[in-house]
Scaffold this motif. Structure first.
Motif, mmCIF file in Angstrom:
data_model
loop_
_atom_site.group_PDB
_atom_site.id
_atom_site.type_symbol
_atom_site.label_atom_id
_atom_site.label_comp_id
_atom_site.label_asym_id
_atom_site.label_seq_id
_atom_site.Cartn_x
_atom_site.Cartn_y
_atom_site.Cartn_z
ATOM 1 N N GLY A 24 1.090 -1.357 -0.391
ATOM 2 C CA GLY A 24 -0.461 0.052 0.193
ATOM 3 C C GLY A 24 1.223 1.336 -0.135
ATOM 4 N N LEU A 25 1.986 1.535 0.346
ATOM 5 C CA LEU A 25 2.966 2.153 1.210
ATOM 6 C C LEU A 25 3.174 2.467 -0.761
ATOM 7 N N VAL A 26 4.743 1.209 -0.746
ATOM 8 C CA VAL A 26 5.173 1.329 -2.184
ATOM 9 C C VAL A 26 4.140 1.741 -3.233
ATOM 10 N N SER A 27 3.040 1.828 -3.687
ATOM 11 C CA SER A 27 2.251 1.778 -5.167
ATOM 12 C C SER A 27 1.085 3.156 -4.364
ATOM 13 N N ASP A 28 1.748 3.803 -3.732
ATOM 14 C CA ASP A 28 1.436 5.317 -4.275
ATOM 15 C C ASP A 28 2.315 5.646 -4.245
ATOM 16 N N ILE A 29 1.970 6.743 -5.715
ATOM 17 C CA ILE A 29 2.907 7.123 -6.221
ATOM 18 C C ILE A 29 3.498 8.753 -5.759
ATOM 19 N N GLY A 30 2.700 8.617 -4.571
ATOM 20 C CA GLY A 30 2.777 10.260 -3.797
ATOM 21 C C GLY A 30 4.012 10.150 -2.630
ATOM 22 N N LEU A 31 4.291 9.210 -2.490
ATOM 23 C CA LEU A 31 4.500 8.561 -0.907
ATOM 24 C C LEU A 31 6.404 9.032 -0.994
ATOM 25 N N PRO A 32 6.928 8.522 -2.619
ATOM 26 C CA PRO A 32 8.717 8.599 -2.524
ATOM 27 C C PRO A 32 8.320 10.772 -2.345
ATOM 28 N N ALA A 33 7.785 11.111 -2.265
ATOM 29 C CA ALA A 33 8.070 12.466 -3.151
ATOM 30 C C ALA A 33 7.623 13.664 -1.414
ATOM 31 N N ARG A 34 6.961 12.713 -0.341
ATOM 32 C CA ARG A 34 7.255 13.388 1.144
ATOM 33 C C ARG A 34 8.456 12.076 1.965
ATOM 34 N N LEU A 35 9.077 11.635 0.832
ATOM 35 C CA LEU A 35 10.948 11.273 1.610
ATOM 36 C C LEU A 35 11.976 11.084 0.834
ATOM 37 N N SER A 36 11.865 11.479 -0.248
ATOM 38 C CA SER A 36 12.721 11.555 -0.978
ATOM 39 C C SER A 36 13.727 13.139 -1.259
ATOM 40 N N PRO A 37 14.702 13.553 -1.123
ATOM 41 C CA PRO A 37 15.346 14.343 -1.029
ATOM 42 C C PRO A 37 15.384 15.212 -2.438
ATOM 43 N N GLU A 38 15.262 14.841 -3.334
ATOM 44 C CA GLU A 38 14.794 15.167 -4.901
ATOM 45 C C GLU A 38 13.844 14.875 -5.210
ATOM 46 N N LEU A 39 12.515 14.088 -5.154
ATOM 47 C CA LEU A 39 11.471 14.538 -5.786
ATOM 48 C C LEU A 39 10.779 14.806 -4.923
ATOM 49 N N GLN A 40 9.752 16.368 -5.807
ATOM 50 C CA GLN A 40 9.284 17.004 -4.558
ATOM 51 C C GLN A 40 7.737 16.784 -4.263
ATOM 52 N N ARG A 41 7.077 16.906 -5.752
ATOM 53 C CA ARG A 41 5.676 16.688 -6.247
ATOM 54 C C ARG A 41 5.840 15.900 -6.972
ATOM 55 N N VAL A 42 4.122 15.151 -7.220
ATOM 56 C CA VAL A 42 3.810 14.249 -8.653
ATOM 57 C C VAL A 42 2.815 14.177 -8.353
ATOM 58 N N GLU A 43 1.599 14.018 -9.848
ATOM 59 C CA GLU A 43 0.363 14.253 -10.006
ATOM 60 C C GLU A 43 0.229 13.308 -11.247
ATOM 61 N N TRP A 44 -1.414 12.351 -10.936
ATOM 62 C CA TRP A 44 -1.935 11.578 -11.997
ATOM 63 C C TRP A 44 -1.830 12.256 -13.397
ATOM 64 N N LEU A 45 -1.133 11.865 -14.707
ATOM 65 C CA LEU A 45 -1.950 12.482 -16.165
ATOM 66 C C LEU A 45 -2.733 11.206 -16.412
ATOM 67 N N ASP A 46 -3.350 12.394 -17.630
ATOM 68 C CA ASP A 46 -4.320 11.673 -18.515
ATOM 69 C C ASP A 46 -5.723 11.152 -17.740
ATOM 70 N N GLY A 47 -6.082 11.241 -16.266
ATOM 71 C CA GLY A 47 -7.141 11.035 -16.198
ATOM 72 C C GLY A 47 -6.866 9.975 -15.191
#
Length: 174
Positions: A24-47
């Motif tokens: 449940g954690l690893v399949s949440d695309i937004g989670l790494p943005a909360r933890l990574s020093p480089e990735l800041q945010r994410v959002e789904w595309l194409d609906g």
């Protein structure tokens, strides 16, 4: 080590939690943005609103030496409880012709879950290339430093992967 060889990095951590909790954690695309020093945010595309092979998402990144940039990633593996992977694509053509084929990704990332005594062994990995990227652009300017440049970038990526894994562990075990 050469860019053409597809340099790789992998980190792993043991987590005292059930596979579904970690999944449940690893399949949440937004989670790494909360933890990574480089990735800041994410959002789904194409609906898209949930993980499925072929779904795409944008990632917004920041690096002290490189600045800020946006990527587009496509999910290439969604095997519930086992593996979650995505290919980073150069859809904007920042490094040459636009790339929409995951086989020509700038990088391919994966989480792999393996049941282990008392929980899960979670691996986080990346394969750089084969598509052109910021790293390959720098290598083209300094070909005599290729090995050093790759090693330095892989070290940075390992630092981010370790931070992400440690954050997932803390959340899963809480």
């Amino acid at each position: 080590m050469r860019y053409a060889d597809g340099p790789k990095a992998e980190c792993e951590i043991r987590i005292a939690a059930a596979v579904p909790r970690v999944w449940g954690l690893v399949s949440d695309i937004g989670l790494p943005a909360r933890l990574s020093p480089e990735l800041q945010r994410v959002e789904w595309l194409d609906g898209a609103t949930a993980p499925a092979v072929g779904a795409r998402f944008a990632g917004h990144n920041r690096h002290p030496k490189i600045g800020e940039w946006r990527t587009v990633s496509q999910l290439v593996t969604v095997a519930a409880g086992h593996e979650f992977g995505w290919a980073v694509l150069d859809t904007a053509g920042r490094f040459g012709a636009p790339v929409t084929d995951p086989a020509q990704a700038l990088a391919t990332w994966r989480f792999t879950l393996t049941p282990a005594f008392g929980g899960v062994l979670l691996r986080h990995s990346v394969r750089v290339g084969p598509g052109a990227s910021g790293l390959s652009t720098v290598i083209a300017r300094m070909p005599d430093r290729e090995e050093h440049l790759i090693e330095a970038r892989l070290a940075e990526l390992r630092t981010g992967m370790t931070a992400t894994l440690e954050g997932i562990k803390a959340l899963a075990e809480a």
